[in-house]
Design a protein around this motif. Structure first.
Motif, short mmCIF file in Angstrom:
data_model
loop_
_atom_site.label_atom_id
_atom_site.label_comp_id
_atom_site.label_asym_id
_atom_site.label_seq_id
_atom_site.Cartn_x
_atom_site.Cartn_y
_atom_site.Cartn_z
N PRO A 7 9.19 8.31 8.39
CA PRO A 7 9.86 9.54 7.98
C PRO A 7 11.08 9.24 7.11
O PRO A 7 11.38 9.96 6.18
CB PRO A 7 10.29 10.18 9.29
N ALA A 54 4.56 6.12 5.61
CA ALA A 54 4.49 6.23 7.06
C ALA A 54 5.82 6.66 7.68
O ALA A 54 5.90 7.66 8.36
CB ALA A 54 4.05 4.91 7.65
N ILE A 60 0.28 4.41 0.44
CA ILE A 60 0.12 5.41 1.51
C ILE A 60 0.81 4.94 2.79
O ILE A 60 1.48 5.71 3.47
CB ILE A 60 -1.35 5.77 1.74
N ALA A 61 0.67 3.64 3.08
CA ALA A 61 1.35 3.11 4.26
C ALA A 61 2.86 3.22 4.10
O ALA A 61 3.58 3.43 5.08
CB ALA A 61 0.94 1.66 4.48
N ARG A 115 10.02 8.69 3.63
CA ARG A 115 9.58 9.94 3.02
C ARG A 115 10.78 10.77 2.61
O ARG A 115 10.79 11.37 1.55
CB ARG A 115 8.71 10.72 4.01
N LEU A 168 1.01 7.65 -6.34
CA LEU A 168 0.30 8.27 -5.23
C LEU A 168 -0.94 9.04 -5.68
O LEU A 168 -1.69 9.53 -4.84
CB LEU A 168 1.23 9.22 -4.48
N ASP A 177 0.83 -1.21 0.00
CA ASP A 177 0.00 0.00 0.00
C ASP A 177 0.87 1.27 0.00
O ASP A 177 1.58 1.54 0.95
CB ASP A 177 -0.90 -0.04 1.24
#
Lengths: 116, 116
Positions: A11, A9, A5-6, A14, A73, A3
DNA sequence: AGATCACTTTAGTAAAAACTAAAATAAAAA
DNA sequence: TTTTTATTTTAGTTTTTACTAAAGTGATCT
């Protein structure tokens, strides 16, 4: 993990994603940029991002070049990019990583001691 | 936890956030809607969402009404809402929760057995 | 007051995630 | 072909997270 979006999670992930958002980067470059994790750990996070479809890889000689795949995304991608363009947000993320470090770190690169 | 985007990591929290996105709901309602977790677990996730600034609470008699604070996510909030309006996505999330259950569950509500 | 309802908090467990160290692979340089 | 460079993979550990069970809090009802 699967997933997207998960996958955003952590940092750490990201931060990596942001690094390869605008331009391709080799795994090693990313590692050097982050500084406080081993190469192995970075490679593992890259794998996760890849499985989530968030980055694509391309081999170039012995290096591996990673780039983001914002399409994965959808609209969230654009929103995220907008946030990243905000300098204040960048500082915030730095501070976050800083304070979530689990102890003193001295830029490990691969291995040294002995355990198994 | 303090980072709103990280708070979106767990599918469970995303599901809760979606439930309170359009309208206020009491903790108990949310629990009943989810079905396969204890009230306590739901309460804990609500607390995390609250700390991340993603939901606001309001007392109403003995109930506690929760509502989303989309502002906390900035542009990501809108993007997320757009995704949620997509019926296919909703099915996907359901399936995800379904398959990530860690064993057979029979709608527990508070407690029953004895352990400590 | 006591009982009940709606919810939160705490304590402990179990599973998942992130990391380190080291070995493995694979291309390029010597 | 041996060595070096770039990276991945594996094994094991530590940290974090999500959960259950049970006890705790406070408002409402009798």
């Amino acid at each position: 993990m699967v997933d997207p979006i998960a996958a955003l999670a952590a940092p750490r992930r990201r931060e990596i994603l942001r690094l390869v958002w605008r331009e391709e980067r080799a795994a090693g470059e990313i590692h050097r940029e982050l500084g406080d994790v081993t190469f192995g750990a970075v490679s593992q996070q890259l794998r996760q991002l890849e499985h989530a479809g968030l980055v694509a890889v391309r081999a170039d000689g012995r290096r591996r070049l990673y780039r983001a795949r914002p399409e994965a995304l959808g609209p969230v991608g654009e929103a995220l990019a907008a946030i990243w363009d905000d300098a204040l947000y960048r500082l915030k993320i730095r501070a976050e990583l800083e304070s979530s470090r689990r102890g003193p770190r001295r830029r490990p690169t691969s291995a040294k001691g002995r355990r198994r």
